[in-house]
Motif scaffolding. Structure first.
Motif, PDB file in Angstrom:
ATOM      1  N   ARG A   1      35.329  46.134  44.766  1.00 17.19           N
ATOM      2  CA  ARG A   1      34.354  46.431  43.735  1.00 17.19           C
ATOM      3  C   ARG A   1      33.330  47.423  44.279  1.00 17.19           C
ATOM      4  NH1 ARG A   1      30.212  41.308  43.175  1.00 17.19           N
ATOM      5  NH2 ARG A   1      29.350  41.438  45.288  1.00 17.19           N
TER       6      ARG A   1
ATOM      7  N   LYS B   1      33.687  44.698  50.139  1.00 15.64           N
ATOM      8  CA  LYS B   1      34.469  43.473  50.220  1.00 15.64           C
ATOM      9  C   LYS B   1      35.730  43.653  49.405  1.00 15.64           C
ATOM     10  CE  LYS B   1      33.858  38.484  49.889  1.00 15.64           C
ATOM     11  NZ  LYS B   1      32.953  37.391  49.486  1.00 15.64           N
TER      12      LYS B   1
ATOM     13  N   ALA C   1      39.655  42.255  48.062  1.00 13.22           N
ATOM     14  CA  ALA C   1      40.496  41.116  47.706  1.00 13.22           C
ATOM     15  C   ALA C   1      41.940  41.562  47.806  1.00 13.22           C
ATOM     16  CB  ALA C   1      40.180  40.640  46.292  1.00 13.22           C
TER      17      ALA C   1
ATOM     18  N   THR D   1      46.151  40.466  47.691  1.00 11.69           N
ATOM     19  CA  THR D   1      47.110  39.453  47.326  1.00 11.69           C
ATOM     20  C   THR D   1      47.711  38.880  48.613  1.00 11.69           C
ATOM     21  OG1 THR D   1      48.928  38.976  45.810  1.00 11.69           O
ATOM     22  CG2 THR D   1      49.159  40.944  47.175  1.00 11.69           C
ATOM     23  N   ASP D   2      48.106  37.628  48.578  1.00 10.46           N
ATOM     24  CA  ASP D   2      48.493  36.941  49.808  1.00 10.46           C
ATOM     25  C   ASP D   2      49.635  37.620  50.547  1.00 10.46           C
ATOM     26  OD1 ASP D   2      47.872  33.536  48.591  1.00 10.46           O
ATOM     27  OD2 ASP D   2      46.532  35.060  49.427  1.00 10.46           O
TER      28      ASP D   2
ATOM     29  N   LYS E   1      48.319  40.424  52.954  1.00 10.91           N
ATOM     30  CA  LYS E   1      47.219  40.172  53.892  1.00 10.91           C
ATOM     31  C   LYS E   1      47.684  40.338  55.335  1.00 10.91           C
ATOM     32  CE  LYS E   1      44.446  37.054  51.044  1.00 10.91           C
ATOM     33  NZ  LYS E   1      43.978  35.655  50.854  1.00 10.91           N
TER      34      LYS E   1
ATOM     35  N   VAL F   1      32.086  39.988  39.740  1.00  5.68           N
ATOM     36  CA  VAL F   1      31.978  39.137  40.920  1.00  5.68           C
ATOM     37  C   VAL F   1      33.273  39.299  41.700  1.00  5.68           C
ATOM     38  CG1 VAL F   1      30.391  37.514  39.842  1.00  5.68           C
ATOM     39  CG2 VAL F   1      32.849  37.111  39.674  1.00  5.68           C
ATOM     40  N   TRP F   2      33.188  39.135  43.017  1.00  4.73           N
ATOM     41  CA  TRP F   2      34.309  39.470  43.886  1.00  4.73           C
ATOM     42  C   TRP F   2      35.590  38.738  43.478  1.00  4.73           C
ATOM     43  CZ3 TRP F   2      36.725  36.298  47.680  1.00  4.73           C
ATOM     44  CH2 TRP F   2      37.629  36.981  48.483  1.00  4.73           C
ATOM     45  N   SER F   3      35.459  37.507  43.058  1.00  7.89           N
ATOM     46  CA  SER F   3      36.640  36.708  42.721  1.00  7.89           C
ATOM     47  C   SER F   3      37.358  37.217  41.471  1.00  7.89           C
ATOM     48  CB  SER F   3      36.242  35.246  42.533  1.00  7.89           C
ATOM     49  OG  SER F   3      35.293  35.128  41.490  1.00  7.89           O
ATOM     50  N   MET F   4      36.711  38.078  40.714  1.00  8.83           N
ATOM     51  CA  MET F   4      37.308  38.570  39.474  1.00  8.83           C
ATOM     52  C   MET F   4      37.934  39.950  39.632  1.00  8.83           C
ATOM     53  SD  MET F   4      36.858  36.205  37.223  1.00  8.83           S
ATOM     54  CE  MET F   4      37.051  37.035  35.661  1.00  8.83           C
TER      55      MET F   4
ATOM     56  N   ARG G   1      40.604  40.966  40.812  1.00  4.07           N
ATOM     57  CA  ARG G   1      42.035  41.076  40.514  1.00  4.07           C
ATOM     58  C   ARG G   1      42.340  40.864  39.037  1.00  4.07           C
ATOM     59  NH1 ARG G   1      44.634  37.757  44.506  1.00  4.07           N
ATOM     60  NH2 ARG G   1      42.718  37.994  45.706  1.00  4.07           N
ATOM     61  N   THR G   2      41.414  40.390  38.265  1.00  2.72           N
ATOM     62  CA  THR G   2      41.727  40.036  36.873  1.00  2.72           C
ATOM     63  C   THR G   2      40.970  40.839  35.820  1.00  2.72           C
ATOM     64  OG1 THR G   2      40.066  38.272  36.908  1.00  2.72           O
ATOM     65  CG2 THR G   2      42.343  37.678  37.478  1.00  2.72           C
TER      66      THR G   2
END
Length: 125
Positions: free
Chosen positions: A51, A56, A58, A60-61, A64, A103-106, A108-109
């Motif tokens: 973002r 920071k 994000a 995908t697993d 990583k 927010v960082w957690s969003m 990917r969506t």
């Protein structure tokens, strides 16, 4: 905003490749940037995103520890360094951008409004 992706190609498993995406019309420092990919016969999936406002990221697993996302504000470019490539990484890779600053957690969506043309990465076994 226009995005121009480059850097795809054919590599053997275990090797590396770097994708680049140059933006025009807006600075990448004010965009949430991401890479997606779409493998043959599969849906497009999120790979990595950053973002705007911080660095920071994000991931995908499945990527990583192998893929690294970076942003160069001076060149208005984002890059994806892909190491230890696997045949399952074969896909068309797309860079994408959004004016949203989620927010960082969003990351990917959120909906991404701008897309590059895609660059093909083929990893042979």
């Amino acid at each position: 905003v226009q995005l121009q992706a480059s850097g795809g190609g054919l590599v053997q498993a275990g090797n590396s490749l770097t994708l680049s995406c140059t933006a025009s019309g807006r600075t990448v420092s004010s965009l949430t940037m991401a890479w997606f990919r779409q493998a043959p016969g599969k849906e497009r999936e999120f790979v990595v995103g950053m973002r705007w406002g911080d660095r920071k990221t994000a991931y995908t697993d499945s990527v990583k520890g192998r893929f690294t996302f970076s942003k160069d504000n001076d060149r208005n470019t984002v890059s994806l360094q892909m190491n230890n490539l696997k045949p399952e990484d074969t896909a068309v890779y797309y860079c994408a951008a959004s004016k949203l600053n989620p927010v960082w957690s969003m990351v990917r969506t959120i909906p991404y409004d701008y897309w590059g043309q895609g660059t093909l990465v083929t990893v042979s076994s």
